[in-house]
Design an enzyme around this catalytic site. Structure first.
Site, mmCIF file in Angstrom:
data_model
loop_
_atom_site.group_PDB
_atom_site.id
_atom_site.type_symbol
_atom_site.label_atom_id
_atom_site.label_comp_id
_atom_site.label_asym_id
_atom_site.label_seq_id
_atom_site.Cartn_x
_atom_site.Cartn_y
_atom_site.Cartn_z
ATOM 1 N N ASP A 199 -10.663 -1.927 -1.187
ATOM 2 C CA ASP A 199 -9.333 -1.823 -0.843
ATOM 3 C C ASP A 199 -8.915 -3.364 -0.545
ATOM 4 O OD1 ASP A 199 -8.418 -2.575 2.282
ATOM 5 O OD2 ASP A 199 -10.547 -2.427 1.837
ATOM 6 N N ASP A 201 -8.971 1.727 8.844
ATOM 7 C CA ASP A 201 -9.807 0.805 9.445
ATOM 8 C C ASP A 201 -10.292 0.822 10.863
ATOM 9 O OD1 ASP A 201 -7.572 -0.130 10.226
ATOM 10 O OD2 ASP A 201 -7.492 -1.831 8.672
ATOM 11 N N GLY A 223 -9.358 -1.529 13.150
ATOM 12 C CA GLY A 223 -8.492 -2.104 13.898
ATOM 13 C C GLY A 223 -9.100 -3.742 14.333
ATOM 14 N N HIS A 256 3.448 -1.138 -10.939
ATOM 15 C CA HIS A 256 2.665 -1.711 -12.036
ATOM 16 C C HIS A 256 1.360 -2.304 -11.550
ATOM 17 C CE1 HIS A 256 1.506 -3.764 -15.507
ATOM 18 N NE2 HIS A 256 1.148 -4.872 -14.694
ATOM 19 N N CYS A 264 0.279 -1.720 -21.391
ATOM 20 C CA CYS A 264 0.316 -0.852 -20.028
ATOM 21 C C CYS A 264 1.131 0.360 -20.563
ATOM 22 C CB CYS A 264 0.722 -1.654 -18.843
ATOM 23 S SG CYS A 264 0.860 -0.535 -17.290
ATOM 24 N N CYS A 321 2.400 2.358 -17.767
ATOM 25 C CA CYS A 321 2.831 2.807 -16.354
ATOM 26 C C CYS A 321 4.305 3.016 -16.665
ATOM 27 C CB CYS A 321 2.410 1.726 -15.474
ATOM 28 S SG CYS A 321 3.453 0.323 -15.180
ATOM 29 N N CYS A 379 6.379 -0.094 -17.245
ATOM 30 C CA CYS A 379 6.416 -0.911 -18.347
ATOM 31 C C CYS A 379 6.842 0.011 -19.641
ATOM 32 C CB CYS A 379 4.914 -1.247 -18.839
ATOM 33 S SG CYS A 379 4.097 -2.410 -17.934
#
Length: 378
Positions: free
Chosen positions: A267, A93, A95, A336, A305, A307, A310
């Site tokens: 984002d 970004d 700033g 997660h 999930c 992941c 999990c």
């Protein structure tokens, strides 16, 4: 141009678009969520873990890296990719948001912004030229133009002057950009909730040769219906052959609603920030794992999930770690939440492919509880 957008498909049901952004450090399908690595690290996560969960692009922060370790050190290290050992794409970004959000004492001039370092109190100055110099040194794939981030709400008069200044600064950013063949530069459309000012900002910026366009000044306190309305009249003003980025948005409902309104990139620090408070995003809504009722709950955070967290750890164990202030607990909830949002975006892309994103939204909102009057959002 180092950043190109490839359109793959438009969802017949919603008009959302599936695409692919090509960068010097790989390509990624859109709509895509970008984890935030403010200080050249996504908090508690290794680059290898981010790669495992499907992150193709992350965001780092120009303001914070300028203050520490300093852009010269990053340049000496070979740029951000080498410095943090990340092979994927990086967006930095400008700033601008930090200057306006972290500093109580600031003075905006045509040349730039005078403000105080939020850590040391030292006087600093950031201009479009300085923001480009820092980002050129960092070596990100996508740089952001330096803009003014007006407060919400702001009067039409204030916002008009701000939009005009942002347009002038955008031109200066393009002129100051030293590595246009290696780094893309995105312009940022401002204008608050005012349609005429959004139109003016989009017209000014699309007349310039940016690699992509961001919609800024949203998710700053306005109601979600206002954000959606602004996107509805702003996104169509942006070129169809370039990426569109909605800055600072990361709640599951807003990611889906943003995609439906033609956004490609998102984002937000939300998933990592709430993870450190023990708040988890799940397929059935928000779960605060540090609550006492999970002390003897040996199920995973989300039974739907797959992941790493999990598959291996229980709510009871993670609650214990977080209550004991153990870093591993924060790592598990962060993993997660990031996995959850990256998986959600994969489902969004799949729904666009199958022309059913509207149906997916209804199903997801029903499961997540967004349709309930007392829905707990982030």
């Amino acid at each position: 141009m180092p950043i190109t957008y490839e359109h793959i498909k438009t969802c017949k049901q919603t008009g959302a678009r599936l695409g692919r952004v090509h960068t010097p450090h790989g390509s990624f399908e859109t709509p895509m969520f970008m984890p935030v690595g403010t200080l050249a690290t996504v908090k508690t996560m290794s680059p290898e873990e981010l790669e495992q969960m499907g992150a193709k692009i992350i965001l780092s922060n120009t303001y914070h890296l300028w203050l520490r370790p300093g852009e010269d050190i990053v340049r000496e290290a070979g740029g951000l990719h080498s410095f943090m050992n990340w092979d994927g794409a990086i967006l930095t970004d400008s700033g601008g948001f930090q200057v306006f959000s972290l500093s109580d004492l600031r003075d905006i001039e045509e040349s730039g912004v005078h403000f105080r370092n939020h850590i040391s109190g030292e006087k600093l100055f950031l201009s479009p030229e300085k923001a480009m110099h820092i980002q050129n040194a960092l070596g990100s794939d996508i740089m952001m133009a330096f803009d003014e981030c007006p407060p919400y709400p702001a009067t039409h008069e204030y916002m008009k002057a701000s939009v005009e200044r942002t347009s002038r600064w955008a031109e200066r950013c393009l002129e100051a950009h030293q590595r246009p063949s290696e780094q893309g530069l995105f312009g940022i459309v401002q204008g608050g909730e005012y349609e005429d000012l959004r139109r003016q900002s989009a017209k000014d910026l699309t007349s310039l040769d940016f690699s992509g366009y961001a919609v800024g000044g949203l998710s700053v306190g306005e109601p979600k219906d206002v954000m959606n309305k602004v996107l509805e009249f702003t996104t169509p003003l942006l070129p169809a052959n370039k990426p569109r980025y909605l800055m600072g948005v990361g709640s599951p409902d807003s990611l889906i609603d943003g995609a439906i309104r033609g956004i490609d990139m998102f984002d937000c620090v939300l998933p990592t920030r709430v993870a450190r408070n023990g708040t988890c995003m799940t397929s059935t809504g928000r779960l605060v794992v540090r609550n006492a009722k999970f002390a003897r709950d040996f199920r995973p955070i989300d039974e739907n999930c797959s992941c790493y967290t999990c598959r291996n750890y229980s709510r009871a164990y993670i609650r214990h770690l977080i209550k004991a202030n153990e870093t591993f607990g924060f790592r598990l909830t962060t993993y997660h939440n990031l996995y959850f949002l990256l998986e959600l975006m994969m489902q969004v892309r799949e729904s666009i492919k199958n022309d059913r994103l509207g149906d997916f939204r209804e199903e997801f909102f029903e499961k997540y509880g967004f349709n309930k009057p007392d829905a707990k959002n982030f």
